[in-house]
Design a protein around this motif. Structure first.
Motif, PDB file in Angstrom:
ATOM      1  N   SER A  11      55.134  30.318  95.120  1.00 43.44           N
ATOM      2  CA  SER A  11      55.036  28.862  95.082  1.00 43.44           C
ATOM      3  C   SER A  11      55.184  28.370  93.649  1.00 43.44           C
ATOM      4  CB  SER A  11      53.695  28.389  95.647  1.00 43.44           C
ATOM      5  OG  SER A  11      52.627  28.869  94.847  1.00 43.44           O
ATOM      6  N   VAL A  12      55.484  27.110  93.507  1.00 44.85           N
ATOM      7  CA  VAL A  12      55.504  26.455  92.195  1.00 44.85           C
ATOM      8  C   VAL A  12      54.653  25.201  92.300  1.00 44.85           C
ATOM      9  CG1 VAL A  12      57.724  27.346  91.400  1.00 44.85           C
ATOM     10  CG2 VAL A  12      57.667  25.302  92.809  1.00 44.85           C
ATOM     11  N   SER A  13      54.042  24.823  91.186  1.00 43.80           N
ATOM     12  CA  SER A  13      53.164  23.657  91.175  1.00 43.80           C
ATOM     13  C   SER A  13      53.459  22.792  89.961  1.00 43.80           C
ATOM     14  CB  SER A  13      51.699  24.094  91.192  1.00 43.80           C
ATOM     15  OG  SER A  13      51.425  24.982  90.132  1.00 43.80           O
ATOM     16  N   GLU A  14      52.677  21.737  89.819  1.00 45.53           N
ATOM     17  CA  GLU A  14      52.921  20.753  88.756  1.00 45.53           C
ATOM     18  C   GLU A  14      52.994  21.410  87.383  1.00 45.53           C
ATOM     19  OE1 GLU A  14      50.036  17.675  88.961  1.00 45.53           O
ATOM     20  OE2 GLU A  14      50.463  17.174  91.049  1.00 45.53           O
ATOM     21  N   GLY A  15      53.987  20.985  86.605  1.00 44.09           N
ATOM     22  CA  GLY A  15      54.144  21.471  85.245  1.00 44.09           C
ATOM     23  C   GLY A  15      55.050  22.674  85.108  1.00 44.09           C
ATOM     24  N   GLU A  16      55.460  23.277  86.231  1.00 44.51           N
ATOM     25  CA  GLU A  16      56.280  24.481  86.164  1.00 44.51           C
ATOM     26  C   GLU A  16      57.765  24.136  86.154  1.00 44.51           C
ATOM     27  OE1 GLU A  16      55.232  27.902  88.479  1.00 44.51           O
ATOM     28  OE2 GLU A  16      53.224  27.122  88.882  1.00 44.51           O
ATOM     29  N   ILE A  17      58.548  25.054  85.582  1.00 47.64           N
ATOM     30  CA  ILE A  17      59.993  24.886  85.481  1.00 47.64           C
ATOM     31  C   ILE A  17      60.659  25.728  86.557  1.00 47.64           C
ATOM     32  CG2 ILE A  17      61.992  25.275  83.998  1.00 47.64           C
ATOM     33  CD1 ILE A  17      60.062  24.774  81.620  1.00 47.64           C
ATOM     34  N   VAL A  18      61.624  25.145  87.245  1.00 45.52           N
ATOM     35  CA  VAL A  18      62.265  25.780  88.395  1.00 45.52           C
ATOM     36  C   VAL A  18      63.751  25.965  88.110  1.00 45.52           C
ATOM     37  CG1 VAL A  18      62.732  25.600  90.866  1.00 45.52           C
ATOM     38  CG2 VAL A  18      60.613  24.644  89.932  1.00 45.52           C
ATOM     39  N   GLY A  19      64.258  27.159  88.400  1.00 43.22           N
ATOM     40  CA  GLY A  19      65.697  27.386  88.342  1.00 43.22           C
ATOM     41  C   GLY A  19      66.231  27.836  87.006  1.00 43.22           C
ATOM     42  N   ALA A  20      65.358  28.138  86.044  1.00 42.66           N
ATOM     43  CA  ALA A  20      65.832  28.496  84.712  1.00 42.66           C
ATOM     44  C   ALA A  20      66.437  29.895  84.672  1.00 42.66           C
ATOM     45  CB  ALA A  20      64.688  28.382  83.708  1.00 42.66           C
ATOM     46  N   ILE A  21      65.874  30.833  85.457  1.00 40.73           N
ATOM     47  CA  ILE A  21      66.350  32.217  85.389  1.00 40.73           C
ATOM     48  C   ILE A  21      67.818  32.309  85.825  1.00 40.73           C
ATOM     49  CG2 ILE A  21      66.067  34.528  86.343  1.00 40.73           C
ATOM     50  CD1 ILE A  21      63.078  34.001  86.518  1.00 40.73           C
ATOM     51  N   SER A  50      65.052  20.564  71.075  1.00 41.42           N
ATOM     52  CA  SER A  50      64.259  19.385  70.713  1.00 41.42           C
ATOM     53  C   SER A  50      62.826  19.473  71.218  1.00 41.42           C
ATOM     54  CB  SER A  50      64.911  18.114  71.269  1.00 41.42           C
ATOM     55  OG  SER A  50      64.929  18.142  72.679  1.00 41.42           O
ATOM     56  N   ASN A  51      62.552  20.436  72.125  1.00 42.88           N
ATOM     57  CA  ASN A  51      61.215  20.565  72.702  1.00 42.88           C
ATOM     58  C   ASN A  51      60.848  22.051  72.779  1.00 42.88           C
ATOM     59  OD1 ASN A  51      58.810  20.210  74.019  1.00 42.88           O
ATOM     60  ND2 ASN A  51      59.714  19.707  76.006  1.00 42.88           N
ATOM     61  N   PRO A  52      60.452  22.653  71.631  1.00 41.09           N
ATOM     62  CA  PRO A  52      60.143  24.085  71.616  1.00 41.09           C
ATOM     63  C   PRO A  52      59.029  24.477  72.582  1.00 41.09           C
ATOM     64  CG  PRO A  52      60.321  23.209  69.386  1.00 41.09           C
ATOM     65  CD  PRO A  52      60.323  22.032  70.314  1.00 41.09           C
ATOM     66  N   GLY A  53      58.159  23.537  72.936  1.00 43.19           N
ATOM     67  CA  GLY A  53      57.089  23.836  73.873  1.00 43.19           C
ATOM     68  C   GLY A  53      57.610  24.285  75.221  1.00 43.19           C
ATOM     69  N   MET A  54      58.852  23.926  75.552  1.00 35.66           N
ATOM     70  CA  MET A  54      59.433  24.325  76.833  1.00 35.66           C
ATOM     71  C   MET A  54      59.648  25.840  76.878  1.00 35.66           C
ATOM     72  SD  MET A  54      62.780  22.921  78.838  1.00 35.66           S
ATOM     73  CE  MET A  54      61.873  21.560  79.566  1.00 35.66           C
ATOM     74  N   ILE A  55      59.919  26.456  75.723  1.00 34.99           N
ATOM     75  CA  ILE A  55      60.096  27.912  75.690  1.00 34.99           C
ATOM     76  C   ILE A  55      58.810  28.592  76.134  1.00 34.99           C
ATOM     77  CG2 ILE A  55      60.590  29.887  74.213  1.00 34.99           C
ATOM     78  CD1 ILE A  55      62.248  28.028  72.457  1.00 34.99           C
ATOM     79  N   HIS A  56      57.685  28.098  75.639  1.00 37.23           N
ATOM     80  CA  HIS A  56      56.387  28.660  76.043  1.00 37.23           C
ATOM     81  C   HIS A  56      56.175  28.495  77.546  1.00 37.23           C
ATOM     82  CE1 HIS A  56      51.983  28.542  76.672  1.00 37.23           C
ATOM     83  NE2 HIS A  56      51.991  29.541  75.790  1.00 37.23           N
ATOM     84  N   SER A  57      56.535  27.327  78.072  1.00 27.86           N
ATOM     85  CA  SER A  57      56.383  27.089  79.509  1.00 27.86           C
ATOM     86  C   SER A  57      57.252  28.047  80.315  1.00 27.86           C
ATOM     87  CB  SER A  57      56.756  25.640  79.839  1.00 27.86           C
ATOM     88  OG  SER A  57      55.867  24.738  79.230  1.00 27.86           O
ATOM     89  N   LEU A  58      58.483  28.268  79.852  1.00 27.10           N
ATOM     90  CA  LEU A  58      59.375  29.183  80.556  1.00 27.10           C
ATOM     91  C   LEU A  58      58.799  30.598  80.597  1.00 27.10           C
ATOM     92  CD1 LEU A  58      62.917  28.150  79.284  1.00 27.10           C
ATOM     93  CD2 LEU A  58      62.177  28.222  81.659  1.00 27.10           C
ATOM     94  N   LEU A  59      58.339  31.077  79.451  1.00 29.01           N
ATOM     95  CA  LEU A  59      57.791  32.425  79.385  1.00 29.01           C
ATOM     96  C   LEU A  59      56.547  32.554  80.272  1.00 29.01           C
ATOM     97  CD1 LEU A  59      58.169  33.137  75.559  1.00 29.01           C
ATOM     98  CD2 LEU A  59      59.530  34.099  77.420  1.00 29.01           C
ATOM     99  N   THR A  60      55.701  31.520  80.248  1.00 32.94           N
ATOM    100  CA  THR A  60      54.490  31.538  81.074  1.00 32.94           C
ATOM    101  C   THR A  60      54.843  31.595  82.557  1.00 32.94           C
ATOM    102  OG1 THR A  60      53.271  30.285  79.401  1.00 32.94           O
ATOM    103  CG2 THR A  60      52.361  30.302  81.627  1.00 32.94           C
ATOM    104  N   ASP A  61      55.800  30.756  82.977  1.00 26.08           N
ATOM    105  CA  ASP A  61      56.199  30.734  84.389  1.00 26.08           C
ATOM    106  C   ASP A  61      56.815  32.064  84.811  1.00 26.08           C
ATOM    107  OD1 ASP A  61      55.298  28.167  84.437  1.00 26.08           O
ATOM    108  OD2 ASP A  61      57.288  27.241  84.372  1.00 26.08           O
ATOM    109  N   MET A  62      57.670  32.627  83.944  1.00 27.00           N
ATOM    110  CA  MET A  62      58.304  33.900  84.280  1.00 27.00           C
ATOM    111  C   MET A  62      57.265  35.010  84.401  1.00 27.00           C
ATOM    112  SD  MET A  62      61.749  33.812  81.925  1.00 27.00           S
ATOM    113  CE  MET A  62      63.027  32.571  82.190  1.00 27.00           C
ATOM    114  N   ALA A  63      56.298  35.029  83.473  1.00 24.32           N
ATOM    115  CA  ALA A  63      55.244  36.045  83.533  1.00 24.32           C
ATOM    116  C   ALA A  63      54.425  35.915  84.813  1.00 24.32           C
ATOM    117  CB  ALA A  63      54.341  35.919  82.305  1.00 24.32           C
ATOM    118  N   ARG A  64      54.138  34.663  85.222  1.00 23.05           N
ATOM    119  CA  ARG A  64      53.368  34.460  86.448  1.00 23.05           C
ATOM    120  C   ARG A  64      54.151  34.945  87.661  1.00 23.05           C
ATOM    121  NH1 ARG A  64      53.308  31.222  90.535  1.00 23.05           N
ATOM    122  NH2 ARG A  64      55.096  30.071  89.736  1.00 23.05           N
TER     123      ARG A  64
END
Length: 260
Positions: A188-198, A232-246
């Protein structure tokens, strides 16, 4: 207010109007302020300023920083409203500053008692808003703009289809959705997560279907602008890594269950 970046041509006129309105308001207030002198400091909150107080600059200049980035400078005649998140925002003074201090609650109560003061206050707030919008535009480089789009899905709607080309990335900012592979719910995915990046990063078709479990709101970023958004938004890299790890942790758990 003085911008540390090059603001639009209308900024100076708005700044003059702002000072004039503040002066008009202060001149009619029955409330007497306290005087707060500030010596040069890197953090004015540690030397007398308070988030529950509104200030008018009577002399000198007071800079404003957010997470160590200089935003702008308040100068003589400016009204400084308290910031809601003072952990991220700090005020600094490179030389002595003299402030007139008004308890914010008492100030607003006093203003709302008189209709002409309430009108002045509204004009001050809207003028400050117009100034801040121009400052924001001055701080954001042109190349960081993206044409992100918004999309909304009802429960049961398919957000992305397994096997389709990966033409965009989605950020889910409201709702929950199921991740389905070959008609089997695998996550599942929930609020704040990024979908389709992989799929986009690996240049491969979508490996799963994502179906809304509740009403979902998403931000859609085309693939040709995804790199600009990350830059322009380096924080997105952290979000991507977090989502992938989960996702990897979830898949590992499912493998263990199947092999038990």
């Amino acid at each position: 207010m003085i911008s540390v970046a090059e603001a639009s041509g209308g900024f100076s006129a708005l700044s003059r109007m702002y000072k004039r309105l503040v002066n008009e308001l202060i001149g009619q207030l029955p409330l007497q302020p306290q005087t707060l002198p500030l010596a040069p400091t890197e953090d004015a909150f540690k030397h007398g300023m308070c988030e529950k107080t509104t200030y008018v600059i009577k002399g000198g200049m007071l800079g404003m920083r957010c997470e160590e980035r200089k935003l702008f400078i308040w100068d003589e005649g400016d009204l400084v409203l308290p910031d809601a998140g003072n952990q991220e925002v700090t005020y600094y003074a490179e030389s002595a500053v003299l402030l007139a201090a008004y308890p914010t609650v008492k100030l607003v109560e006093c203003i709302l008692e008189e209709s002409h003061l309430a009108r002045l206050w509204t004009r001050i707030l809207t003028t400050q808003q117009a100034m801040l919008v121009r400052l924001l535009a001055a701080h954001i480089p042109d190349e960081s703009y993206t044409t992100t789009g918004f999309a909304y899905f009802e429960p049961g709607d398919v957000i992305i289809h397994q096997g389709e080309p990966a033409d965009f990335v989605l950020s889910l900012f409201e709702g929950e959705a199921d991740v389905i592979v070959d008609d089997v719910v695998v996550g599942s995915v929930s609020e704040g997560e990024i979908v389709g990046a992989i799929a986009l990063l690996t240049h491969s078709p979508r490996s799963a279907t994502v179906r809304a479990r509740s009403r979902c709101s998403v931000v859609k970023v085309p693939k040709h602008e995804f790199k600009d958004l990350i830059r322009s938004n380096p924080g997105m890299i952290h979000s991507l890594l977090t989502d992938m790890a989960r996702q990897i942790k979830t898949l590992n758990g499912q493998v263990v269950e199947l092999s038990a």
